[in-house]
Design a protein around this motif. Structure first.
Motif, PDB file in Angstrom:
ATOM      1  N   GLU A 194       0.743  -1.407   0.064  1.00 58.40           N
ATOM      2  CA  GLU A 194      -0.065  -0.093  -0.005  1.00 58.40           C
ATOM      3  C   GLU A 194       0.850   1.253   0.083  1.00 58.40           C
ATOM      4  O   GLU A 194       0.754   2.185  -0.794  1.00 58.40           O
ATOM      5  N   ALA A 195       1.974   1.327   0.812  1.00 55.07           N
ATOM      6  CA  ALA A 195       2.805   2.277   0.882  1.00 55.07           C
ATOM      7  C   ALA A 195       3.573   2.645  -0.202  1.00 55.07           C
ATOM      8  O   ALA A 195       3.610   3.762  -0.765  1.00 55.07           O
ATOM      9  N   VAL A 196       4.022   1.636  -1.001  1.00 58.70           N
ATOM     10  CA  VAL A 196       4.838   1.666  -1.991  1.00 58.70           C
ATOM     11  C   VAL A 196       3.788   2.216  -3.406  1.00 58.70           C
ATOM     12  O   VAL A 196       3.993   2.946  -4.211  1.00 58.70           O
ATOM     13  N   LYS A 197       2.521   1.606  -3.331  1.00 57.23           N
ATOM     14  CA  LYS A 197       1.376   1.895  -4.371  1.00 57.23           C
ATOM     15  C   LYS A 197       1.367   3.767  -4.297  1.00 57.23           C
ATOM     16  O   LYS A 197       1.104   4.272  -5.230  1.00 57.23           O
ATOM     17  N   ASN A 198       1.267   4.067  -3.172  1.00 59.98           N
ATOM     18  CA  ASN A 198       0.887   5.528  -2.687  1.00 59.98           C
ATOM     19  C   ASN A 198       1.778   6.400  -2.959  1.00 59.98           C
ATOM     20  O   ASN A 198       1.867   7.514  -3.155  1.00 59.98           O
ATOM     21  N   PRO A 228       8.235  -5.612  -1.615  1.00 60.52           N
ATOM     22  CA  PRO A 228       8.870  -4.521  -2.134  1.00 60.52           C
ATOM     23  C   PRO A 228      10.542  -4.122  -1.546  1.00 60.52           C
ATOM     24  O   PRO A 228      10.311  -2.948  -1.102  1.00 60.52           O
ATOM     25  N   TRP A 229      11.229  -5.061  -1.501  1.00 59.63           N
ATOM     26  CA  TRP A 229      12.599  -4.813  -0.506  1.00 59.63           C
ATOM     27  C   TRP A 229      13.036  -3.618  -1.112  1.00 59.63           C
ATOM     28  O   TRP A 229      13.574  -2.734  -0.527  1.00 59.63           O
ATOM     29  N   LYS A 230      13.351  -3.481  -2.681  1.00 60.61           N
ATOM     30  CA  LYS A 230      13.978  -2.426  -3.099  1.00 60.61           C
ATOM     31  C   LYS A 230      13.403  -1.010  -2.931  1.00 60.61           C
ATOM     32  O   LYS A 230      14.045   0.127  -3.158  1.00 60.61           O
ATOM     33  N   HIS A 231      12.063  -1.070  -2.543  1.00 60.04           N
ATOM     34  CA  HIS A 231      11.584   0.414  -2.198  1.00 60.04           C
ATOM     35  C   HIS A 231      11.458   0.510  -0.636  1.00 60.04           C
ATOM     36  O   HIS A 231      10.741   1.449  -0.129  1.00 60.04           O
TER      37      HIS A 231
END
Ligand code: 6PG
Length: 243
Positions: free
Chosen positions: A29-33, A62-65
């Motif tokens: 959710e954090a990476v999407k937003n 999403p390790w890279k993010h």
């Protein structure tokens, strides 16, 4: 490939899997937003057991993010077995693919001294957090619970990390005179989500105390987090509850 598969009791396995799933959901959710997931991890053995499941069972994390921050640290060199970051590095960080620039250990040894008030390590970490996090708000803070009721390096009976407006503080364990650096309660409370993972025996009494006192203004550190906002979620294993 992990150094000693951090096993947990059978009772705790579904709990850890559930928390791993919840963290994956929060991360996605954090990476999407916002294209980034700011995660703050406590020391102790619980986060290692958790990360082992995240790494092993949750593909697409999403390790890279992900930016990895520390909730607290002991004022010892990272090579010391007491070092929280050192333990994560030894057990996890060489395996999970978080870009090195996204890993933020606490600066406990500035100018070769460890956690010296004059060294401003706490201010440096607070500045780094303020610079990289919108409103200094972590997406998720993972807390543990010591048998004595401490969480992060905030100890019952002490005001270190509870009062005042500092985001990062120095504190001291009353049991073992090790100086520590810790996120403060006000900073933890800014998080979108706070997960308290309570694993293992010997925590029954403290959990009972907290559950009974939930509605009383007990100065237990994270009571300040508003549980009814869905912001605070407890993950307590059977051993911690009943044995
Ligand atoms: C610390 C830890 C501490 C930890 C608890 C629970 O540096 O003391 O950050 O806050 O979360 O002691 O530890 P376990 O997960 O090993 O039970």
């Amino acid at each position: 490939i992990f150094l000693g598969n951090p096993m947990v009791s059978n009772w705790a396995e579904p709990l850890i899997q559930q928390l791993a799933q919840d963290i994956q959901t929060a991360a996605e959710e954090a990476v999407k937003n916002r294209g980034i997931f700011h995660l703050a991890l406590s020391g102790g053995s619980s986060p290692i057991a958790l990360f082992h499941r995240l790494y092993k069972h949750h593909f697409g994390f999403p390790w890279k993010h992900t930016h990895l921050w520390m909730v607290d640290e002991r004022c010892v060199p990272f090579t010391d077995t007491d070092s929280n970051f050192g333990s994560l590095e030894r057990h996890l960080l060489q395996h999970v693919r978080i870009p090195y620039v996204n890993i933020h250990p606490m600066p406990v040894h500035k100018n070769q001294r460890l956690c010296d008030e004059e060294d401003k390590g706490t201010e440096e970490y607070a500045l780094e957090i303020s610079a990289l996090l919108t409103n200094s708000s972590f997406d998720l803070v993972l807390l543990g619970l010591g048998n004595d009721g401490h969480t992060a390096s905030i100890f019952p009976g002490s005001q270190d990390g509870i009062t005042g407006d500092k985001l990062v503080v120095l504190s001291e364990s009353p049991l073992k005179p090790t100086h520590r650096m810790s996120l403060s309660l006000p900073l933890i409370n800014k998080a979108q989500k706070v997960a308290v993972l309570v694993l293992g025996k010997g925590k029954h009494d403290i959990i009972t105390l907290i559950s009974r006192a939930e509605n009383k203004p007990v100065r237990w550190p994270i009571f300040g987090v508003k549980p009814n906002s869905g912001q605070l979620v407890w993950y307590v294993d059977y051993d911690a509850m009943f044995r």
